[in-house]
Write a protein that holds these residues in place. Structure first.
Motif, PDB file in Angstrom:
ATOM      1  N   GLY A  95     -12.793  41.866  46.714  1.00 55.36           N
ATOM      2  CA  GLY A  95     -12.716  42.990  45.505  1.00 55.36           C
ATOM      3  C   GLY A  95     -13.720  42.529  44.207  1.00 55.36           C
ATOM      4  O   GLY A  95     -14.049  43.533  43.743  1.00 55.36           O
ATOM      5  N   GLU A  96     -13.641  41.261  44.118  1.00 55.64           N
ATOM      6  CA  GLU A  96     -14.544  40.986  42.919  1.00 55.64           C
ATOM      7  C   GLU A  96     -16.081  41.268  43.331  1.00 55.64           C
ATOM      8  O   GLU A  96     -16.711  41.885  42.413  1.00 55.64           O
ATOM      9  N   ARG A 135     -16.927  43.646  45.320  1.00 52.27           N
ATOM     10  CA  ARG A 135     -17.026  45.318  44.739  1.00 52.27           C
ATOM     11  C   ARG A 135     -17.099  45.753  43.506  1.00 52.27           C
ATOM     12  O   ARG A 135     -17.686  46.574  43.368  1.00 52.27           O
ATOM     13  N   GLU A 136     -16.258  45.016  43.026  1.00 46.22           N
ATOM     14  CA  GLU A 136     -16.089  45.383  41.547  1.00 46.22           C
ATOM     15  C   GLU A 136     -17.418  45.007  40.612  1.00 46.22           C
ATOM     16  O   GLU A 136     -18.235  45.740  39.847  1.00 46.22           O
ATOM     17  N   LYS A 137     -18.149  44.013  40.969  1.00 45.36           N
ATOM     18  CA  LYS A 137     -19.356  43.698  40.438  1.00 45.36           C
ATOM     19  C   LYS A 137     -20.415  44.677  40.626  1.00 45.36           C
ATOM     20  O   LYS A 137     -21.081  45.044  39.943  1.00 45.36           O
ATOM     21  N   THR A 192     -20.041  47.622  41.593  1.00 40.03           N
ATOM     22  CA  THR A 192     -19.773  48.761  41.005  1.00 40.03           C
ATOM     23  C   THR A 192     -20.229  48.919  39.636  1.00 40.03           C
ATOM     24  O   THR A 192     -20.785  49.931  39.062  1.00 40.03           O
TER      25      THR A 192
END
Length: 461
Positions: A40-41, A43-45, A47
């Protein structure tokens, strides 16, 4: 010892599986959550990077697709490297972890039963080490438990098969023979039927006694022979009704030992023929009894005769191979119906395929209950799958043992027919000769010892 009993071994396997579920959940579940958090980190980075690049492209008037294409490719490469290094399965952080207690319990059962679906596998170093240790102790324990439970289930199934299936068949034959005997079979016909078909022996005796009674009633005064025959027929019928196993006269150790010859079927038939007054058969039976049906006197011969009776009566139930296959197929059919109802994406063919792959311990793992999360909760499905698996393995062992016994009996009979294996009568005669030879040697040895002792006493005097 209690630990080696049926209840003890079953409790050990169940407890060992429950313990393994808690151990693997405690090791693998936190690591699975950590992998999802790291994914998730990442993906968030990326994004945030894409949003930043898009804002800059809009401000500078650049092409948005060209600006973000490089970032998407870089994101895909990093995700692939992360998956290869950690074994992340692509699940989101808010989803239920696969290493829940039910999932870990199912994994423990698949390890000790050597099925190994492979739908989940340990990713941590300690998880893999403990899996090897867990399998080293769990697999022998499970095999021992399944072997003992399967043997007990085979004995229970043979008992049910003998007393229900075969028992109903025998009762129908006896009832039909009794109805035929009540229609007035003559004495000679009843005697011939009794000699030809041992199962209607008692019914024929009652018919013969009834016929003699009718003749006595017509003539007025019954002859001494008719009176004796009637009494003996009544005695035979009274004894028949009190015999165990539904009147099965064959090799009944309590009553049959009182008959000369120790309960051989032929000896019983001769005794019956003598009881109804067939003098010629009585003389032949007496002579053959003296030749073939030796009266047992020594304890060794009594023990041998008891073993013969136990062998002929205790373990004579043979379950045909097709019956065992039908039981196995019925269990697969039951599992296929249940799993096809629980899983929306499964039809009957997929359910049958899963049950067969599971019970045969192949365990491809391409279809596993509870993987979709529909209809029922995954935890309930996986727990029921564990129960179905353990009981089904014991059922499979039972069917294999029954088929093994039947195949062994078939080939043993074949070997006796072609002369490779000695027949049962030859084996009995050989053992009796060995017992008599042993007793003769013991008597000679005792005689020699007595003579030596006497010579010693004489020399001392």
């Amino acid at each position: 010892m209690f630990i080696f009993s049926h209840v003890g071994l079953t409790g050990c396997v169940v407890g060992y599986s429950i313990l393994g579920g808690w151990i693997f959940k405690g090791i693998e579940a936190p690591y699975e959550r950590e992998l999802r958090r790291q994914a998730g980190e990442i993906r968030e980075k990326y994004t945030l990077k894409i949003v930043k690049v898009s804002e800059e492209a809009l401000r500078d008037g650049q092409n948005l697709s060209n600006a973000s294409a490089d970032l998407v490719q870089e994101f895909e490469e990093e995700i692939v490297r992360f998956t290869d290094a950690t074994g992340w399965d692509g699940s989101e952080e808010e989803e239920e972890v696969k290493w829940s207690y039910s999932g870990a319990l199912l994994y423990s059962v698949t390890v000790i039963t050597t099925i190994g679906y492979g739908h989940i596998a340990p990713k941590t170093k300690w998880g893999r080490i403990i899996t090897m240790i867990y399998a080293i102790f769990g697999i022998p324990l499970t095999i021992l438990c399944l072997s003992i439970i399967g043997s007990s289930m085979a004995s229970v199934f043979k008992f049910v098969y003998k007393n229900i299936c075969l028992g109903c068949y025998r009762q129908c034959r006896r009832f039909r023979a009794y109805l035929d005997s009540d229609e007035g079979i003559p004495l000679d016909a009843a005697t011939a039927a009794a000699a030809a078909v041992p199962n209607v022996l008692v019914a024929a005796g009652v018919a013969a006694a009834a016929e003699e009674a009718n003749i006595a009633a017509k003539t007025g005064l019954p002859s001494e022979k008719q009176t004796v025959d009637l009494q003996k027929g009544q005695e035979i019928w009274a004894v028949h009704r009190t015999w165990p196993n539904g009147g099965d006269y064959r090799r009944n150790s309590s009553y049959m030992r009182s008959i000369p010859g120790r309960g051989d079927e032929e000896c019983l038939e001769r005794a019956y023929l003598a009881a109804i007054g067939n003098n010629e058969d009585e003389e032949i039976g007496t002579r053959e009894q003296n030749e073939e049906c030796d009266v047992v006197n020594s304890p060794s011969e009594i023990e041998l005769e008891d073993s013969i009776c136990e062998k002929r009566n205790g373990d004579v139930v043979r379950v045909p191979v097709f019956v065992s296959l039908l039981v196995f197929a019925a269990y697969i059919f039951l599992g296929a119906v249940l799993f096809s109802l629980w899983e929306k994406d499964w039809d009957y063919l997929v359910g049958s395929y899963f049950c067969f792959i599971t019970l045969s311990t192949i365990g491809f793992g391409d279809v596993v209950p509870g993987s979709t999360g529909d209809s029922w909760a995954s935890a309930k499905k996986q727990a029921l799958c564990s129960i179905y698996l353990l009981f089904g393995m014991a059922m499979t062992v039972m069917c294999i043992k029954l088929m093994q016994q039947e195949v062994r009996s078939i080939f043993t009979n074949l070997g006796r027919k072609i002369g490779l294996i000695e027949t049962e009568d030859e084996e009995i005669k050989r053992k009796r000769k060995e017992i008599k030879l042993k007793e003769v040697k013991e008597n000679v040895s005792e005689t020699q010892n007595y003579d030596k002792t006497s010579d010693t006493v004489v020399s001392l005097q």
